[in-house]
Design an enzyme around this catalytic site. Structure first.
Site, short mmCIF file in Angstrom:
data_model
loop_
_atom_site.label_atom_id
_atom_site.label_comp_id
_atom_site.label_asym_id
_atom_site.label_seq_id
_atom_site.Cartn_x
_atom_site.Cartn_y
_atom_site.Cartn_z
N ALA A 71 -53.65 19.61 -33.70
CA ALA A 71 -52.42 19.37 -32.94
C ALA A 71 -52.76 18.74 -31.60
O ALA A 71 -53.77 19.08 -30.97
CB ALA A 71 -51.68 20.69 -32.73
N ALA A 72 -51.93 17.81 -31.14
CA ALA A 72 -52.20 17.14 -29.87
C ALA A 72 -50.98 16.32 -29.45
O ALA A 72 -50.11 16.02 -30.28
CB ALA A 72 -53.41 16.22 -29.99
N TYR A 142 -55.05 9.22 -22.51
CA TYR A 142 -55.27 9.98 -23.75
C TYR A 142 -56.75 10.27 -23.94
O TYR A 142 -57.15 11.42 -24.19
CB TYR A 142 -54.72 9.18 -24.93
CG TYR A 142 -55.00 9.80 -26.28
CD1 TYR A 142 -54.36 10.97 -26.68
CD2 TYR A 142 -55.91 9.22 -27.16
CE1 TYR A 142 -54.62 11.54 -27.92
CE2 TYR A 142 -56.18 9.77 -28.40
CZ TYR A 142 -55.53 10.93 -28.77
OH TYR A 142 -55.80 11.50 -30.00
N SER A 207 -60.63 6.20 -43.42
CA SER A 207 -59.54 6.60 -44.29
C SER A 207 -59.30 8.09 -44.16
O SER A 207 -60.21 8.87 -43.80
CB SER A 207 -59.86 6.26 -45.75
OG SER A 207 -60.89 7.11 -46.24
#
Length: 320
Positions: A71-72, A142, A207
């Site tokens: 989560a972020a 970020y 991927s």
């Protein structure tokens, strides 16, 4: 053998949900999904409410052996927040620290943090690659928030003995992909001419299947403890090559105009899209040899297979 209990935060997200589904079919693990809001995982595994924006209401982690923190607050182009770095820090640093402190206090053995290649930097130059143990050089808010979170986690690990594993992926694609990659697939499917036929950069992508494979390897491999890993498909491509191969998978004829790179950059600058041009024309290559040396891990999914799966997903979600 008792299955190891693995909690995944962000289990409604692109990476988190795929990891839960992978663990559900692996008898070595018992997946616990930590999500915000309604989830498709209800009834398939234990689900805990989890919201990084509510740091005073974190779930109990009793009985959890390994925590994968996916989560972020994610990177977005043209962020409109007044204090962009401050907003990233609230969730990606403060939230991560509080979660890790709770995890250590409640006996979680290993904490796997899904970070970002942006911690290393934005671009590599000719003949250079990013390595896991390079000095970090984040350039945006970020990347800075992810780096600060990594540093805080390492300190918590030293203080408490909880094992910290950090994984820094580049751009992740696969079934379920959104944002710019999905937009690009839309352009290709409609046959829109793109001035990207003469880009000779080299970029590492990963991927979804390969990223999930490495995360699973890091859950229980002894040598992963307190290490940083980069990850990719092991085959780098230019932007032109990527678009050509995706068009083939979509069954479309691609029209890539070979506009000289210098003209493309000038046009992007005039339109205020320098960051977009940098991503399309710049190189970003990573070295994943450490993964094999320490973990015996190589990407199990080929690029062609992964691109085919991604194109198939895109075609499946199109209106009939």
């Amino acid at each position: 053998m008792t299955a190891r209990k693995v909690l995944i935060t962000g289990a409604n997200g692109f990476v988190g949900e795929a990891l839960v589904y992978k663990l559900l079919v692996d008898k070595r693990f018992c997946a616990v999904a930590a999500t915000r809001g309604v989830t498709r995982l209800s009834g398939l595994c234990q689900v805990l409410p989890f919201d990084l924006t509510r740091l005073d209401n974190l779930p109990s982690l009793e009985g959890i052996d390994v925590l994968v923190h996916a989560a972020a607050r994610v990177h977005v182009m043209h962020d409109t927040a007044k204090d962009v770095l401050g907003e990233f820090r609230k969730l990606n640093v403060e939230g991560t620290v509080k979660l890790a402190q709770r995890a250590a206090a409640e006996g979680v053995r290993r904490f796997i943090f899904i970070s970002s290649i942006k911690v290393n930097g934005e671009n590599t130059f000719c003949g250079e690659v990013f390595r896991a143990d390079d000095s970090p050089a984040p350039e945006d808010a970020y990347g800075t928030s992810k780096y600060e979170a990594e540093q805080a986690l390492k300190s918590i690990g030293l203080e408490t003995g909880m094992e910290i594993v950090i994984i820094r992926p580049p751009l992740v694609y696969g079934p379920g992909v959104k944002a710019n990659f999905l937009t690009m697939l839309g352009w290709l499917s409609r046959g829109i001419p793109l001035p990207l036929g003469a880009i000779r950069n080299r970029r590492s992508l990963v991927s979804l299947g390969n990223l999930i494979s490495l995360i699973v390897r890091c859950i229980d491999h002894p040598a992963a403890a307190n290490q940083v890993f980069l990850v990719s498909d092991g085959e780098d491509m230019s932007t032109t090559q990527l678009l050509s191969r995706l068009s083939k998978m979509l069954g479309r004829r691609v029209w890539l105009v070979p506009l000289p790179e210098v003209l493309l950059k000038v046009a992007a600058s005039l339109l205020g899209r320098q960051a977009v041009a940098r991503r399309l024309c710049g190189s970003l290559q990573v070295d994943i040899s450490k993964n094999y040396e320490l973990l015996g891990w190589k990407p199990p999914v080929s690029v062609d297979r992964a691109l085919r799966q991604t194109a198939g997903y895109f075609m499946d979600i199109q209106p009939k």
